[in-house]
Write an enzyme that holds these catalytic residues in place. Sequence first.
Site, PDB file in Angstrom:
ATOM      1  N   ARG A 143       2.555 -27.576   1.787  1.00  0.00           N
ATOM      2  CA  ARG A 143       1.863 -28.820   1.454  1.00  0.00           C
ATOM      3  C   ARG A 143       2.710 -30.080   1.543  1.00  0.00           C
ATOM      4  NH1 ARG A 143      -0.844 -25.704  -3.477  1.00  0.00           N
ATOM      5  NH2 ARG A 143       1.120 -24.610  -3.125  1.00  0.00           N
ATOM      6  N   ASP A 176       0.871  -1.179   0.000  1.00  0.00           N
ATOM      7  CA  ASP A 176       0.000   0.000   0.000  1.00  0.00           C
ATOM      8  C   ASP A 176       0.903   1.223   0.000  1.00  0.00           C
ATOM      9  OD1 ASP A 176      -2.247   1.782   0.488  1.00  0.00           O
ATOM     10  OD2 ASP A 176      -3.294   0.089   1.400  1.00  0.00           O
TER      11      ASP A 176
HETATM   12  O1  C5P Z   1       2.345 -25.400   0.152  1.00  0.00           O
HETATM   13  P1  C5P Z   1       3.548 -24.637  -0.292  1.00  0.00           P
HETATM   14  O2  C5P Z   1       4.858 -25.273   0.158  1.00  0.00           O
HETATM   15  O3  C5P Z   1       3.533 -24.320  -1.771  1.00  0.00           O
HETATM   16  O4  C5P Z   1       3.420 -23.244   0.513  1.00  0.00           O
HETATM   17  C1  C5P Z   1       4.232 -22.135   0.228  1.00  0.00           C
HETATM   18  C2  C5P Z   1       3.825 -21.007   1.115  1.00  0.00           C
HETATM   19  O5  C5P Z   1       4.687 -19.899   0.864  1.00  0.00           O
HETATM   20  C3  C5P Z   1       2.409 -20.494   0.915  1.00  0.00           C
HETATM   21  O6  C5P Z   1       1.929 -20.108   2.201  1.00  0.00           O
HETATM   22  C4  C5P Z   1       2.558 -19.260   0.052  1.00  0.00           C
HETATM   23  O7  C5P Z   1       1.595 -18.282   0.331  1.00  0.00           O
HETATM   24  C5  C5P Z   1       3.929 -18.752   0.484  1.00  0.00           C
HETATM   25  N1  C5P Z   1       4.652 -17.948  -0.497  1.00  0.00           N
HETATM   26  C6  C5P Z   1       4.957 -18.395  -1.777  1.00  0.00           C
HETATM   27  N2  C5P Z   1       5.638 -17.574  -2.641  1.00  0.00           N
HETATM   28  C7  C5P Z   1       6.030 -16.356  -2.245  1.00  0.00           C
HETATM   29  C8  C5P Z   1       5.728 -15.908  -0.957  1.00  0.00           C
HETATM   30  C9  C5P Z   1       5.045 -16.742  -0.090  1.00  0.00           C
HETATM   31  O8  C5P Z   1       4.636 -19.521  -2.116  1.00  0.00           O
HETATM   32  N3  C5P Z   1       6.746 -15.587  -3.050  1.00  0.00           N
END
Ligand code: C5P
Length: 237
Positions: free
Chosen positions: A215, A65
């Site tokens: 995940r 923002d």
């Molecule tokens: O389940 P997974 O391992 O893909 O989760 C990745 C996490 O990291 C999620 O919470 C997602 O919102 C976060 N994230 C991302 N990429 C970014 C910043 C945060 O995947 N650049």
Amino acid sequence: MSDDRLIVALDVHTRNDVKNLVLTLGETVSYYKVGMELFYSVGPDVVRWLKKEGKHVFLDLKLHDIPNTVAGGLTSLMTLGADIVNVHASGGYTMMKTAAERLHAAAAEQGIPCPKIIAITVLTSMNEEDWAKLGETEPIADHVTRLAKLTKAAGLDGVVASPREAASIRTACGDNFLIVTPGVRPAGASIDDQSRIATPGEALKNGATHLVVGRPIRAAEHPKEAALSILNEMATV
Ligand code: C5P
């Protein structure tokens, strides 16, 4: 066995789901990420609860923002006691600098520790096709490095980036800079909606200081074993 370099993403909706996962993982995991999905469902108390449990917290609300609003938002969040908070680097130099200065000043005034402030570079789910649709012509990797340098110049502590970009960020920004990498997938794991991914070992070798894993641990049949297997791989680097 735990390792502060592993941050488990708590992308769930209820307090019960949080408690179940945190209790299941027990001493194996010391660092958790609270993102918008959880924060918007259950509110700020979840951060306090995790801190009470002795965990570190990365509060991943990705503020974006105008400078005054982001600085005010972060100052409000600071009282929750998270260890890392973040903003979008694409909010620009002035936004990041104002946010960092105001947060440090507020922490000093209130006599509380200032959380580390890091900036999102380009989301790890972004692929070259979606990137081109935004009208961008610079390769994603070059843009990430540009934003990382801007983040450092603005006085922030580090960035969130894909593990594939960690090496060039480390070269551009030096040793004393956090590189937090989501998009981490053990060999053979489902990619889900991520694009620019690497294994835990590769991410660390490339210079990541923290790995965010969601995940592959949360959705595993045995989350604790999944976490231990990632920790074992990390320990070899
Ligand atoms: O389940 P997974 O391992 O893909 O989760 C990745 C996490 O990291 C999620 O919470 C997602 O919102 C976060 N994230 C991302 N990429 C970014 C910043 C945060 O995947 N650049």
